[in-house]
Design an enzyme around this catalytic site. Sequence first.
Site, PDB file in Angstrom:
ATOM      1  N   ASP A 150      -3.482  14.761  15.318  1.00 23.47           N
ATOM      2  CA  ASP A 150      -4.817  14.493  14.786  1.00 23.47           C
ATOM      3  C   ASP A 150      -4.852  14.863  13.315  1.00 23.47           C
ATOM      4  O   ASP A 150      -4.415  15.958  12.924  1.00 23.47           O
ATOM      5  CB  ASP A 150      -5.837  15.327  15.562  1.00 23.47           C
ATOM      6  CG  ASP A 150      -7.277  14.940  15.268  1.00 23.47           C
ATOM      7  OD1 ASP A 150      -7.544  14.448  14.160  1.00 23.47           O
ATOM      8  OD2 ASP A 150      -8.133  15.147  16.149  1.00 23.47           O
TER       9      ASP A 150
ATOM     10  N   LYS B   3      -9.728   2.296   4.889  1.00 24.16           N
ATOM     11  CA  LYS B   3     -10.613   1.239   5.349  1.00 24.16           C
ATOM     12  C   LYS B   3     -12.055   1.744   5.383  1.00 24.16           C
ATOM     13  O   LYS B   3     -12.324   2.872   5.803  1.00 24.16           O
ATOM     14  CB  LYS B   3     -10.206   0.774   6.748  1.00 24.16           C
ATOM     15  CG  LYS B   3     -11.094  -0.348   7.310  1.00 24.16           C
ATOM     16  CD  LYS B   3     -10.766  -0.652   8.753  1.00 24.16           C
ATOM     17  CE  LYS B   3      -9.451  -1.380   8.874  1.00 24.16           C
ATOM     18  NZ  LYS B   3      -9.174  -1.786  10.277  1.00 24.16           N
TER      19      LYS B   3
ATOM     20  N   TRP C  22       1.786  -1.149   9.138  1.00 22.73           N
ATOM     21  CA  TRP C  22       1.774  -0.660   7.758  1.00 22.73           C
ATOM     22  C   TRP C  22       3.014   0.181   7.459  1.00 22.73           C
ATOM     23  O   TRP C  22       3.569   0.113   6.358  1.00 22.73           O
ATOM     24  CB  TRP C  22       0.491   0.131   7.484  1.00 22.73           C
ATOM     25  CG  TRP C  22      -0.683  -0.754   7.203  1.00 22.73           C
ATOM     26  CD1 TRP C  22      -0.864  -2.037   7.609  1.00 22.73           C
ATOM     27  CD2 TRP C  22      -1.846  -0.419   6.433  1.00 22.73           C
ATOM     28  NE1 TRP C  22      -2.058  -2.524   7.145  1.00 22.73           N
ATOM     29  CE2 TRP C  22      -2.678  -1.562   6.432  1.00 22.73           C
ATOM     30  CE3 TRP C  22      -2.261   0.726   5.777  1.00 22.73           C
ATOM     31  CZ2 TRP C  22      -3.909  -1.579   5.766  1.00 22.73           C
ATOM     32  CZ3 TRP C  22      -3.488   0.721   5.115  1.00 22.73           C
ATOM     33  CH2 TRP C  22      -4.296  -0.421   5.111  1.00 22.73           C
TER      34      TRP C  22
ATOM     35  N   GLY D 290       1.971   0.299  14.048  1.00 21.01           N
ATOM     36  CA  GLY D 290       3.044   0.576  13.099  1.00 21.01           C
ATOM     37  C   GLY D 290       3.294  -0.465  12.036  1.00 21.01           C
ATOM     38  O   GLY D 290       4.273  -0.371  11.295  1.00 21.01           O
TER      39      GLY D 290
ATOM     40  N   ASP E  21      -0.510   9.256  14.463  1.00 22.60           N
ATOM     41  CA  ASP E  21      -1.546   8.679  15.316  1.00 22.60           C
ATOM     42  C   ASP E  21      -1.622   9.478  16.605  1.00 22.60           C
ATOM     43  O   ASP E  21      -0.628  10.085  17.032  1.00 22.60           O
ATOM     44  CB  ASP E  21      -1.255   7.210  15.642  1.00 22.60           C
ATOM     45  CG  ASP E  21      -2.534   6.421  15.945  1.00 22.60           C
ATOM     46  OD1 ASP E  21      -3.286   6.837  16.841  1.00 22.60           O
ATOM     47  OD2 ASP E  21      -2.776   5.400  15.283  1.00 22.60           O
TER      48      ASP E  21
ATOM     49  N   ASP F  60      -5.709   3.206   7.807  1.00 25.15           N
ATOM     50  CA  ASP F  60      -6.327   2.009   8.383  1.00 25.15           C
ATOM     51  C   ASP F  60      -7.145   2.405   9.610  1.00 25.15           C
ATOM     52  O   ASP F  60      -7.415   1.576  10.481  1.00 25.15           O
ATOM     53  CB  ASP F  60      -5.250   0.991   8.754  1.00 25.15           C
ATOM     54  CG  ASP F  60      -5.798  -0.425   8.893  1.00 25.15           C
ATOM     55  OD1 ASP F  60      -6.815  -0.738   8.227  1.00 25.15           O
ATOM     56  OD2 ASP F  60      -5.226  -1.219   9.655  1.00 25.15           O
TER      57      ASP F  60
END
Length: 228
Positions: free
Chosen positions: A117, A181, A85, A83, A101, A141
């Site tokens: 998801d 990312k 971010w 958590g 998540d 991320d």
Amino acid sequence: MSRPPRFPAKGTPRAESVVLRTARGRSVASQRWLARQLNDPYVQAAQREGWRSRAAFKLIELDERFHLLTPGARVVDLGAAPGGWAQVAVRRGAAHVVALDLLPIAPIEGVTLIAGDVTDPAMPARLAAALGGPADLVLSDMAPNTTGHAATDHLRIIALAEQALAFAREVLAPGGAFVAKVFQGGTERDLLMPMKRAFRSVRHAKPPASRAESAELYVIAQGYRPSG
């Protein structure tokens, strides 16, 4: 809301040296990981300042450079656990933050937590409803469990970034931004080309908070064009 001070203000902070008291019951790899964590200046700063993880500083540094977070923004954080971010988004003035998540996330004030998801076909509509409208910023991320084989790890993280991009294109408002990312080795053409068509600018960055030995990079796409 005022913006928090830039971190680090005068270069990378120095870590306070910590020595393991005992190695009993720990493997060599575990000892190395724990020593690195204990002596990491960003880990120490995160603990002092109440961030969920050192990764919070990566977003702070990206925001300082690219001005991603704006007061009143609607933000989606994909792969959000634990958590950090989402915390940054709230503290920097975002009005609506939704964190997604598969892993459980402890409650964060000002953040709507959704377990699910990103590939679920119903998720874009569900998140848009939670946000109260289209997103101004989608953050990802997400990273796969690494195998140690660079080519395999690269393909896996690109696949995650492609999933995040497909999701972002369903929920972003015109002019919105997307951050994901990736690993060094070149962003795959199948990811980069659609991003260049759909966004005004696409750039790569490695924030100072990313460990020097890490292969991670971030791709930052700004100025979303829905017709692109």
